[in-house]
Structure formats: C-alpha cells, structure tokens
Motif scaffolding. Structure first.
Motif, PDB file in Angstrom:
ATOM      1  N   GLY A  46     -34.614  42.799  44.444  1.00 38.91           N
ATOM      2  CA  GLY A  46     -35.132  43.135  43.125  1.00 38.91           C
ATOM      3  C   GLY A  46     -34.661  44.501  42.662  1.00 38.91           C
ATOM      4  N   GLN A  47     -34.580  45.443  43.592  1.00 41.16           N
ATOM      5  CA  GLN A  47     -34.081  46.772  43.259  1.00 41.16           C
ATOM      6  C   GLN A  47     -32.619  46.719  42.836  1.00 41.16           C
ATOM      7  N   GLU A  90     -35.765  33.863  49.196  1.00 47.09           N
ATOM      8  CA  GLU A  90     -35.866  35.298  48.944  1.00 47.09           C
ATOM      9  C   GLU A  90     -34.960  35.713  47.791  1.00 47.09           C
ATOM     10  N   TYR A  91     -33.824  35.033  47.669  1.00 49.57           N
ATOM     11  CA  TYR A  91     -32.914  35.318  46.550  1.00 49.57           C
ATOM     12  C   TYR A  91     -33.592  35.011  45.220  1.00 49.57           C
ATOM     13  N   ILE A  92     -34.211  33.834  45.114  1.00 44.34           N
ATOM     14  CA  ILE A  92     -34.896  33.453  43.875  1.00 44.34           C
ATOM     15  C   ILE A  92     -35.995  34.449  43.534  1.00 44.34           C
ATOM     16  N   LEU A  93     -36.833  34.752  44.507  1.00 45.32           N
ATOM     17  CA  LEU A  93     -37.957  35.654  44.255  1.00 45.32           C
ATOM     18  C   LEU A  93     -37.478  37.065  43.956  1.00 45.32           C
ATOM     19  N   ALA A 106     -38.087  40.571  36.093  1.00 47.80           N
ATOM     20  CA  ALA A 106     -39.441  40.736  35.554  1.00 47.80           C
ATOM     21  C   ALA A 106     -39.782  42.209  35.359  1.00 47.80           C
ATOM     22  N   ILE A 107     -39.354  43.047  36.293  1.00 45.60           N
ATOM     23  CA  ILE A 107     -39.608  44.486  36.161  1.00 45.60           C
ATOM     24  C   ILE A 107     -38.805  45.070  35.004  1.00 45.60           C
ATOM     25  N   GLN A 158     -42.303  35.469  28.044  1.00 47.61           N
ATOM     26  CA  GLN A 158     -40.966  35.783  28.543  1.00 47.61           C
ATOM     27  C   GLN A 158     -40.838  35.475  30.029  1.00 47.61           C
ATOM     28  N   LEU A 159     -41.896  35.709  30.798  1.00 50.08           N
ATOM     29  CA  LEU A 159     -41.850  35.376  32.228  1.00 50.08           C
ATOM     30  C   LEU A 159     -41.731  33.871  32.441  1.00 50.08           C
TER      31      LEU A 159
END
Length: 274
Positions: free
Chosen positions: A12-13, A99-102, A109-110, A158-159
């Motif tokens: 995510g980062q 883990e890739y999807i999440l 999302a951030i 949007q999410l």
C-alpha cells in the motif's frame, strides 16, 4: 498474521508513493481548484438559493475529481499490465495474490481519502466565504456535521467503485477493457433505480411482479449510490440526523466492498500471469 499485515501495508505504501510520484493527487487538486474558481464567477448570477447551488456545485466537482482519479490512476494501478510486468514484480515472493489485492486497495483508498480530505477542506472554506458574503436569506443553513457525513458518503461510493475496478482487473487484462467495464457498471448503477421506478409505475405498484423482483435483486450487484448521497442535507435546516438513518447504508456498503474484494482475490488466484 502480523507479517502478512505488514506486507499489505508495504505494498500500500508503494502504491501511495507511486501515486504521489505521478502527481495524480496534485494534478487533480489543481483541476478541482480551477473548476471551483470558474464556478465562483457565476454565483453572482444566481438570483436565489445560492447556498444550495454552491453546495451542489462543490460536491459535484469533488465527485468528478475522485471519479477521474479512479478511471485514470486507479484503473492503471490495478489493471494487469503485461508490458511493464508490474504484476509479475508485485506477485513475486514473498507476497501472495491476496495480499496484492488488499495492498493495492489499501494504497488507492488512502490516496482517495487524502484527495477527498483536501477537496472537502477547500469546499468548506469556500462555502463559508460564500455564506458570509451574501445576505443570510440566500444562505441560511450550513452544518459541519452533515458536511462530514456527505463527504464520507461520497468517499464510500468511490471505495465501492474501486473494489469493482479490482474485481474487473482480475477478470480481464488491459487498462481499456477495465475502464469500459467500470463505466458500464457505473451507468447501470445510476440507471437501475430509474428503471425500477418506471417498471413499478407501469405495473401499478405491484411489487410482487417478477420483473420488479428481478430488478430489486439486481441492486445486490449494482447498488443504488443515491443512498449514500447526503449533500442536500448540508444546507438544510436539519442540524443532525439519527445514526440509524444512515448507519445501514454505510454498513451494507462495507459488506459489499468486502464481498467484491473476496471475489477479486478468487479471480487473481485462478489467473495465469503469462
């Protein structure tokens, strides 16, 4: 479990850094500011109800900006890209496809949250400037509580679209097909309530009609986004609404996002990367 969570956060980062490096947020903020400044030039021509017009306009700008982010940067970050081999790199050990999807969802999302917070802050300042510069009879009410609620509803819409983009990216390859499917999904979600009302009116309110039941169950796949649209309440006389009136909409939306992401992980696990 902790290591898995850390890997999701790490990916995510990377998504956040990539979005900032590509100036996705900065460019859209400049676009929104340009639209809002141009809109301010026409507010003097509104004879009455300036508060409602300005509120609807600012939320529309925020929605269009977030939608552009999803269609351009979101689709590009989520879709399978065989030329740059991005998916191959991310799915190399030790990260799994789930883990890739999440991780991608969390990063985008951030970025969306950051974009909405900045636009909401700008919109709130502009609304207060307009309210203080006109006669109170033209702009009577402005609720910070309902403004936050409306911004949260916009963010949740949007999410939901973002989760669907990830689902489509697991089903097909390429940016353009994912983009077209996302647009089709959005138009169906907006058009389905109108079709339901038309069919219900044509059947003289017979809710047990088979076509009505089919259209009703289709909302489980194509949700009605208007249930999360609270922008008209921002300038209403009602200062606060009971939690139970909107908690169900947010709860169902959360369940919808979780289910779509679960299906997306299943698709990714079954896909061949070649």
């Amino acid at each position: 479990m902790t290591n898995r969570f850390l890997r999701i956060l790490s990916l995510g980062q990377l998504i956040i850094i990539d979005g900032l490096r590509r100036h996705a947020i900065i460019g859209l903020i400049i676009f929104a500011l340009a639209g809002e400044v141009c809109g301010l030039l026409f507010f003097d021509f509104i004879p009455r109800d300036i508060g409602r017009a300005s509120n609807d306009f600012l939320f529309s700008i925020a929605w269009v900006t977030g939608f552009i982010f999803l269609l351009i940067h979101g689709v590009k970050a989520a879709a399978w890209d065989s030329e740059r081999h991005v998916v191959h790199t991310f799915l190399a050990r030790p990260i799994s496809r789930t883990e890739y999807i999440l991780g991608v969802f969390a990063g985008l999302a951030i970025l969306l949250l950051l974009l909405n917070l900045i636009l909401a802050t700008i919109s709130w300042v502009i609304l207060n400037l307009i309210k203080n510069s006109v006669d109170p009879s033209y702009f009577q009410n402005l609720s910070i509580y309902l403004f936050i609620l409306s911004t949260a509803g916009l963010y949740y819409i949007q999410l939901m679209i973002l989760s669907v983009i990830l689902f489509f990216s697991g089903a097909i390859r390429g940016n353009l097909p994912v983009l077209l499917l996302t647009l089709a999904y959005y138009f169906i979600c907006n058009g389905l309530p109108i079709v339901r009302e038309s069919v219900l009116f044509g059947t003289q309110g017979n809710t047990n009609n088979s076509l009505n039941l089919i259209l009703k169950w289709l909302t489980a796949i194509f949700p009605d986004f208007s249930r999360l649209d609270f922008k008209t309440l921002v300038i209403s006389a009602q200062k606060i609404i009971p939690i139970k009136e909107y908690s169900l909409s947010f709860g169902l939306s959360t369940i919808y996002i979780v289910i779509i992401l679960w299906f997306a992980t299943i698709l990714y696990q079954r896909r061949d990367l070649n």
